[in-house]
Motif scaffolding. Sequence first.
Motif, PDB file in Angstrom:
ATOM      1  N   LYS A   5       0.803  -1.218   0.000  1.00  0.00           N
ATOM      2  CA  LYS A   5       0.000   0.000   0.000  1.00  0.00           C
ATOM      3  C   LYS A   5       0.838   1.272   0.000  1.00  0.00           C
ATOM      4  CE  LYS A   5      -3.939  -2.087   2.288  1.00  0.00           C
ATOM      5  NZ  LYS A   5      -4.825  -2.056   3.442  1.00  0.00           N
ATOM      6  N   ASP A   6       2.139   1.147   0.196  1.00  0.00           N
ATOM      7  CA  ASP A   6       3.016   2.307   0.254  1.00  0.00           C
ATOM      8  C   ASP A   6       3.234   2.844  -1.161  1.00  0.00           C
ATOM      9  OD1 ASP A   6       5.010   4.198   0.663  1.00  0.00           O
ATOM     10  OD2 ASP A   6       6.139   2.941   2.057  1.00  0.00           O
ATOM     11  N   TRP A   7       2.790   4.049  -1.412  1.00  0.00           N
ATOM     12  CA  TRP A   7       2.890   4.654  -2.744  1.00  0.00           C
ATOM     13  C   TRP A   7       4.343   4.803  -3.196  1.00  0.00           C
ATOM     14  CZ3 TRP A   7       5.607   9.098  -3.462  1.00  0.00           C
ATOM     15  CH2 TRP A   7       5.911   9.853  -2.321  1.00  0.00           C
ATOM     16  N   ARG A   8       5.283   4.876  -2.236  1.00  0.00           N
ATOM     17  CA  ARG A   8       6.689   5.016  -2.602  1.00  0.00           C
ATOM     18  C   ARG A   8       7.213   3.784  -3.332  1.00  0.00           C
ATOM     19  NH1 ARG A   8       9.017   6.438   3.164  1.00  0.00           N
ATOM     20  NH2 ARG A   8       7.642   4.680   3.546  1.00  0.00           N
ATOM     21  N   LEU A   9       6.663   2.621  -3.011  1.00  0.00           N
ATOM     22  CA  LEU A   9       7.061   1.405  -3.717  1.00  0.00           C
ATOM     23  C   LEU A   9       6.679   1.505  -5.186  1.00  0.00           C
ATOM     24  CD1 LEU A   9       8.041  -1.541  -3.953  1.00  0.00           C
ATOM     25  CD2 LEU A   9       5.748  -2.245  -3.232  1.00  0.00           C
ATOM     26  N   TRP A  10       5.432   1.853  -5.434  1.00  0.00           N
ATOM     27  CA  TRP A  10       4.952   1.945  -6.819  1.00  0.00           C
ATOM     28  C   TRP A  10       5.650   3.071  -7.572  1.00  0.00           C
ATOM     29  CZ3 TRP A  10       3.074  -2.418  -7.935  1.00  0.00           C
ATOM     30  CH2 TRP A  10       2.407  -3.159  -6.961  1.00  0.00           C
ATOM     31  N   ALA A  11       5.872   4.196  -6.903  1.00  0.00           N
ATOM     32  CA  ALA A  11       6.578   5.304  -7.551  1.00  0.00           C
ATOM     33  C   ALA A  11       8.011   4.895  -7.894  1.00  0.00           C
ATOM     34  CB  ALA A  11       6.578   6.536  -6.635  1.00  0.00           C
ATOM     35  N   SER A  12       8.664   4.171  -6.995  1.00  0.00           N
ATOM     36  CA  SER A  12      10.035   3.715  -7.243  1.00  0.00           C
ATOM     37  C   SER A  12      10.094   2.785  -8.444  1.00  0.00           C
ATOM     38  CB  SER A  12      10.591   3.001  -6.009  1.00  0.00           C
ATOM     39  OG  SER A  12      10.706   3.876  -4.924  1.00  0.00           O
ATOM     40  N   ILE A  13       9.172   1.838  -8.493  1.00  0.00           N
ATOM     41  CA  ILE A  13       9.145   0.884  -9.608  1.00  0.00           C
ATOM     42  C   ILE A  13       8.909   1.611 -10.926  1.00  0.00           C
ATOM     43  CG2 ILE A  13       7.882  -1.044 -10.656  1.00  0.00           C
ATOM     44  CD1 ILE A  13       7.347  -2.023  -7.746  1.00  0.00           C
ATOM     45  N   ILE A  14       7.921   2.493 -10.950  1.00  0.00           N
ATOM     46  CA  ILE A  14       7.566   3.197 -12.191  1.00  0.00           C
ATOM     47  C   ILE A  14       8.696   4.122 -12.642  1.00  0.00           C
ATOM     48  CG2 ILE A  14       5.996   4.934 -13.169  1.00  0.00           C
ATOM     49  CD1 ILE A  14       3.777   3.568 -11.390  1.00  0.00           C
ATOM     50  N   ILE A  15       9.246   4.904 -11.717  1.00  0.00           N
ATOM     51  CA  ILE A  15      10.289   5.867 -12.085  1.00  0.00           C
ATOM     52  C   ILE A  15      11.549   5.155 -12.574  1.00  0.00           C
ATOM     53  CG2 ILE A  15      11.876   7.599 -11.143  1.00  0.00           C
ATOM     54  CD1 ILE A  15       9.465   8.530  -9.376  1.00  0.00           C
ATOM     55  N   VAL A  16      12.005   4.151 -11.843  1.00  0.00           N
ATOM     56  CA  VAL A  16      13.229   3.440 -12.239  1.00  0.00           C
ATOM     57  C   VAL A  16      13.019   2.731 -13.575  1.00  0.00           C
ATOM     58  CG1 VAL A  16      14.758   1.511 -11.639  1.00  0.00           C
ATOM     59  CG2 VAL A  16      14.165   3.220  -9.911  1.00  0.00           C
ATOM     60  N   PHE A  64      15.266   0.092  -5.038  1.00  0.00           N
ATOM     61  CA  PHE A  64      15.327   1.527  -4.756  1.00  0.00           C
ATOM     62  C   PHE A  64      14.394   1.886  -3.607  1.00  0.00           C
ATOM     63  CE2 PHE A  64      14.381   6.045  -5.771  1.00  0.00           C
ATOM     64  CZ  PHE A  64      15.670   6.531  -5.683  1.00  0.00           C
ATOM     65  N   TYR A  65      13.205   1.291  -3.583  1.00  0.00           N
ATOM     66  CA  TYR A  65      12.253   1.516  -2.490  1.00  0.00           C
ATOM     67  C   TYR A  65      12.848   1.084  -1.155  1.00  0.00           C
ATOM     68  CZ  TYR A  65       8.457   0.563   0.730  1.00  0.00           C
ATOM     69  OH  TYR A  65       7.665   0.507   1.850  1.00  0.00           O
ATOM     70  N   PHE A  66      13.462  -0.109  -1.125  1.00  0.00           N
ATOM     71  CA  PHE A  66      14.042  -0.587   0.123  1.00  0.00           C
ATOM     72  C   PHE A  66      15.212   0.287   0.574  1.00  0.00           C
ATOM     73  CE2 PHE A  66      11.886  -4.686  -0.841  1.00  0.00           C
ATOM     74  CZ  PHE A  66      11.170  -4.775   0.350  1.00  0.00           C
TER      75      PHE A  66
END
Length: 156
Positions: A5-16, A64-66
């Motif tokens: 549910k952490d938006w930073r995970l999805w943002a990290s995946i999409i951006i990278v 990157f998220y981790f």
Amino acid sequence: MKVVKDWRLWASIIIVTLLGLLSGIFSINAGEYYKSLILPVFAPPAWLFGPVWIILYILMGITFYFILTHADMQQRKIMLSMFIAQFILNFIWSGLFFTLQNNLLSVIDITLLWILLFIQQAFYSKYKPVAMWLMGPYFLWVTFASVLNYAILFLN
């Protein structure tokens, strides 16, 4: 399932992933150049590179998220520095190999990338093992790509 549910995970995946795919866009006539080379017998078909890189960029995005959520600030800074440096070397390689068609410079770049990834994996193993496992396939792929790049340099 807090991580999902952490938006930073999805943002990290999409951006990278998007940044990684940009290197492919800047690689002018990549398929044509690859097919024009004398390739070693172990060279994969050109169509395989796209799917492999998408998977690797997704794993890199999770890594990157981790890194971003790592508790120790000093370790996080070191990991971020290494991650960004390897990402830049990876990005530059496509331009050197495909756009400039300079096999020597691409071998130098991928050698530096491999050394950095080796150091990065050692650091991750000590401070963020999940990142080491997530980056493992990328490290193995770059190892294979290095051998392929050296073979192409010597054959051409």
